[in-house]
Motif scaffolding. Structure first.
Motif, PDB file in Angstrom:
ATOM      1  N   VAL A 190       8.173  -2.773   5.859  1.00 57.66           N
ATOM      2  CA  VAL A 190       9.336  -2.065   5.306  1.00 57.66           C
ATOM      3  C   VAL A 190       9.147  -0.554   5.457  1.00 57.66           C
ATOM      4  N   ARG A 191       7.964  -0.072   5.124  1.00 59.53           N
ATOM      5  CA  ARG A 191       7.680   1.368   5.220  1.00 59.53           C
ATOM      6  C   ARG A 191       7.842   1.869   6.655  1.00 59.53           C
ATOM      7  N   ASP A 192       7.391   1.073   7.617  1.00 60.50           N
ATOM      8  CA  ASP A 192       7.452   1.469   9.024  1.00 60.50           C
ATOM      9  C   ASP A 192       8.784   1.104   9.684  1.00 60.50           C
ATOM     10  N   LYS A 193       9.744   0.659   8.888  1.00 61.90           N
ATOM     11  CA  LYS A 193      11.099   0.322   9.348  1.00 61.90           C
ATOM     12  C   LYS A 193      11.097  -0.809  10.380  1.00 61.90           C
ATOM     13  N   PRO A 249      12.527   5.435   0.973  1.00 58.28           N
ATOM     14  CA  PRO A 249      11.367   5.062   1.794  1.00 58.28           C
ATOM     15  C   PRO A 249      10.061   5.109   0.979  1.00 58.28           C
ATOM     16  N   ILE A 250       9.198   4.147   1.251  1.00 54.60           N
ATOM     17  CA  ILE A 250       7.908   4.040   0.557  1.00 54.60           C
ATOM     18  C   ILE A 250       6.870   4.860   1.308  1.00 54.60           C
ATOM     19  N   ASP A 292       2.371  -0.725  -7.691  1.00 52.11           N
ATOM     20  CA  ASP A 292       2.641   0.677  -7.990  1.00 52.11           C
ATOM     21  C   ASP A 292       3.029   1.360  -6.687  1.00 52.11           C
ATOM     22  N   VAL A 293       4.249   1.901  -6.634  1.00 56.61           N
ATOM     23  CA  VAL A 293       4.796   2.464  -5.406  1.00 56.61           C
ATOM     24  C   VAL A 293       5.004   3.963  -5.578  1.00 56.61           C
ATOM     25  N   THR A 294       4.687   4.713  -4.540  1.00 57.68           N
ATOM     26  CA  THR A 294       5.025   6.135  -4.460  1.00 57.68           C
ATOM     27  C   THR A 294       6.007   6.285  -3.308  1.00 57.68           C
ATOM     28  N   TYR A 295       7.168   6.855  -3.618  1.00 60.22           N
ATOM     29  CA  TYR A 295       8.213   7.020  -2.608  1.00 60.22           C
ATOM     30  C   TYR A 295       8.013   8.318  -1.843  1.00 60.22           C
ATOM     31  N   ALA A 296       8.774   8.478  -0.763  1.00 60.43           N
ATOM     32  CA  ALA A 296       8.658   9.661   0.101  1.00 60.43           C
ATOM     33  C   ALA A 296       8.987  10.952  -0.648  1.00 60.43           C
TER      34      ALA A 296
END
Length: 174
Positions: free
Chosen positions: A90-93, A124-125, A143-147
């Motif tokens: 998902v992060r790398d599209k 985006p993650i 635990d997610v950090t977004y762009a």
């Protein structure tokens, strides 16, 4: 008086048992059961039985704890890999790859085009950290950090593939 040729008189009942001779050092005509040390032997036998029982039960408990610990670590490791691969895609599209990693129930509910449209519209993650699996819910905290620098705690719900036995991501939500 007896006559010649007549049988001797017959005795009635068993023959009399002779009285044991009296005096020191005389052995009785029958063996007596030993009485010294009987309590010690019984106590020793019960003690050894208890020690063996404790060892067997303790060994079984240790094996159960070890097996549970190893199984939990294996499940956490597998969930970390599966959720990580999904979030990396998902992060790398790479939405097609991410869609292929979803469980069959989610694929039945949402087409690849709908999935791509929904996921590409989300923030985006940048990075993530997958926590330990909760077996009751079959989920893992993430635990997610977004762009943009904001953070969130998401939950990745998992299902087990019936053919491969491995985990698959069903959905990730707050």
């Amino acid at each position: 008086m007896t006559t010649l040729g007549a049988p001797p008189p017959q005795q009635q009942g068993p023959p009399p048992v002779p009285e044991p001779p009296s005096g020191p050092g005389v052995v009785p005509p029958f063996p007596a059961p030993p009485v010294e040390g009987r309590g010690r032997r019984v106590g020793l036998g019960l003690g050894l039985g208890a020690v063996v029982l404790v060892l067997v039960l303790g060994g079984g408990l240790a094996a159960f704890i070890g097996l549970t610990t190893v199984a939990t670590r294996a499940l956490n490791e597998q969930a970390d890999v599966v959720v990580g691969d999904y979030l990396d895609a998902v992060r790398d599209k790479r939405y097609g790859e991410a869609y292929d990693m979803l469980c069959q129930q989610t694929k039945d509910d949402e087409t690849e085009a709908e999935f791509t449209s929904r996921v590409s519209a989300e923030e985006p993650i940048r990075s993530y950290d997958v926590g330990d699996v909760e077996l009751v819910q079959m989920s893992a905290p993430v635990d997610v950090t977004y762009a943009d620098g904001s953070t969130a705690e998401l939950r990745a719900y998992l299902a087990q593939n019936r053919r491969t036995g491995g985990f698959e991501v069903c959905r990730v939500e707050e």
